[in-house]
Design a protein around this motif. Sequence first.
Motif, short mmCIF file in Angstrom:
data_model
loop_
_atom_site.label_atom_id
_atom_site.label_comp_id
_atom_site.label_asym_id
_atom_site.label_seq_id
_atom_site.Cartn_x
_atom_site.Cartn_y
_atom_site.Cartn_z
N ASN A 76 0.84 -1.19 0.00
CA ASN A 76 0.00 0.00 0.00
C ASN A 76 0.88 1.25 0.00
O ASN A 76 1.51 1.58 1.01
CB ASN A 76 -0.90 -0.02 1.24
CG ASN A 76 -1.93 1.08 1.24
OD1 ASN A 76 -1.84 2.05 0.49
ND2 ASN A 76 -2.93 0.94 2.11
N TRP A 132 -10.53 -2.98 -3.26
CA TRP A 132 -9.24 -2.46 -2.80
C TRP A 132 -9.36 -2.24 -1.30
O TRP A 132 -9.99 -1.28 -0.86
CB TRP A 132 -8.88 -1.15 -3.52
CG TRP A 132 -7.48 -0.68 -3.25
CD1 TRP A 132 -7.03 0.01 -2.15
CD2 TRP A 132 -6.33 -0.87 -4.09
NE1 TRP A 132 -5.69 0.25 -2.25
CE2 TRP A 132 -5.22 -0.27 -3.43
CE3 TRP A 132 -6.12 -1.47 -5.32
CZ2 TRP A 132 -3.94 -0.26 -3.97
CZ3 TRP A 132 -4.85 -1.47 -5.86
CH2 TRP A 132 -3.78 -0.87 -5.19
N ARG A 167 -2.01 3.02 -6.39
CA ARG A 167 -3.31 2.51 -6.83
C ARG A 167 -3.77 3.16 -8.14
O ARG A 167 -4.19 2.47 -9.07
CB ARG A 167 -4.35 2.73 -5.73
CG ARG A 167 -5.79 2.57 -6.18
CD ARG A 167 -6.78 2.76 -5.05
NE ARG A 167 -8.08 3.17 -5.55
CZ ARG A 167 -9.24 2.96 -4.94
NH1 ARG A 167 -9.26 2.32 -3.79
NH2 ARG A 167 -10.38 3.38 -5.45
#
Length: 414
Positions: free
Chosen positions: A233, A305, A288
């Motif tokens: 992330n 997600w 992302r």
Amino acid sequence: MKCKVGAKLLRIFFSTPAIMASNRGNSPSGSRRRKLNDTDFRDNGKPRGKIRVFCDTAGNAIASHYNQLPERGRVSRTQSKIYFMRNFNNWVKSVLLKTFQDRLRDEGQAQGVTALDLGCGKGGDLLKWKKGNVRKIVCTDIASKSIDQCKTRYNHNYKQAQGNIYKAEFLVADSTQQRLSELYRSDKQSFDLSSCQFVMHYSFESEARATMMVRNLCERLRKGGYFVGTTVNSDVLRQRLDQSETNTFGNDVYSVSFDSKDEFADYGHRYNFRLDGVVDCHEFVLQRKVLVELAKGFGMELVLWQTFSDFFAANSRSRENKDLMKTIKALEYYPSARPSSGKENDYCHADQVIADIKERKPGSEPKVGTLSQSEWDAASLYVVFAFKKVESEDEVFDVPASTSDDIPLLVISS
């Protein structure tokens, strides 16, 4: 020292008897320039498939790292500082793969799923596929020794199942450099599901490499098929880097080192990642928004997600998933005579919950399943994601950002 508990409330799910676990050690996969050799594997004299090699990885740092990792025995793994974290990560992967296999079945794919496992590593997910509705799987990885071990595991599973198991194809290839569609045994090979676990970020060294990786994962998916995975992330990387007084952050379980605190570039933004006994090599920031745009170019829309925390919260209620936690020891029972971590305050979150239960039920001896703060600091770096190959350009999905970082915790007995 007094425990410091974060402002966010823990997600607590009261349950009866059952509870509880990572396989970050997967390696990236794909294909490259020239075919080097074919290697036949046989079991009791009968062919059990073939490993086909399509890349020379001698000079590839990532492949070299994973080729040199020793195979650890069960005893060694249980003594690891990240034993429960790795088990928890395996639980996440198991639930993710089953969720989308079930979704495919519900959407009409009743004859069995054909799957691509890109970055299969040593075959840690072979049993996950075996327990699902799978009829064929293509396993590919950049590390030849990992594929060797993956194939050996498959042969063992094949023998145990007396042949009642999915078919498998094995490729040693660099998926960031060559189209896998040119390497499959059948030029008509297609997939219902593609999986890329803890690998996708390696490809973001350049736009060309990342694009090729996404192409390989998506171009042979049928309409309605899914591309699922786990990756780092970048929002958490950014947050922890900004909070650090240096360009490095982590603990005795993991560490992340950047060259500077510059704004993340879309491609080629390198850092070094170390995870106790499993990983110690460079990776690249994957944002992302960049992955979503790349996937759209191959007809994919984002449908999931989630942080590991939110994924746990959404999937830890079912009896089946709780039983799986218990079976693979996805969470550590606490209090324990020998806790996984000996660091002060690593179980403050659990101590608070236990104290609350004792206050409500005097004389009780509650137990919880959780991870130490040290292990969770590493596990919470990751997100799960899923894309769907849409039927038309008009199909759009609203997928809000997931930001929760609560430590997984289940009350086992109260």
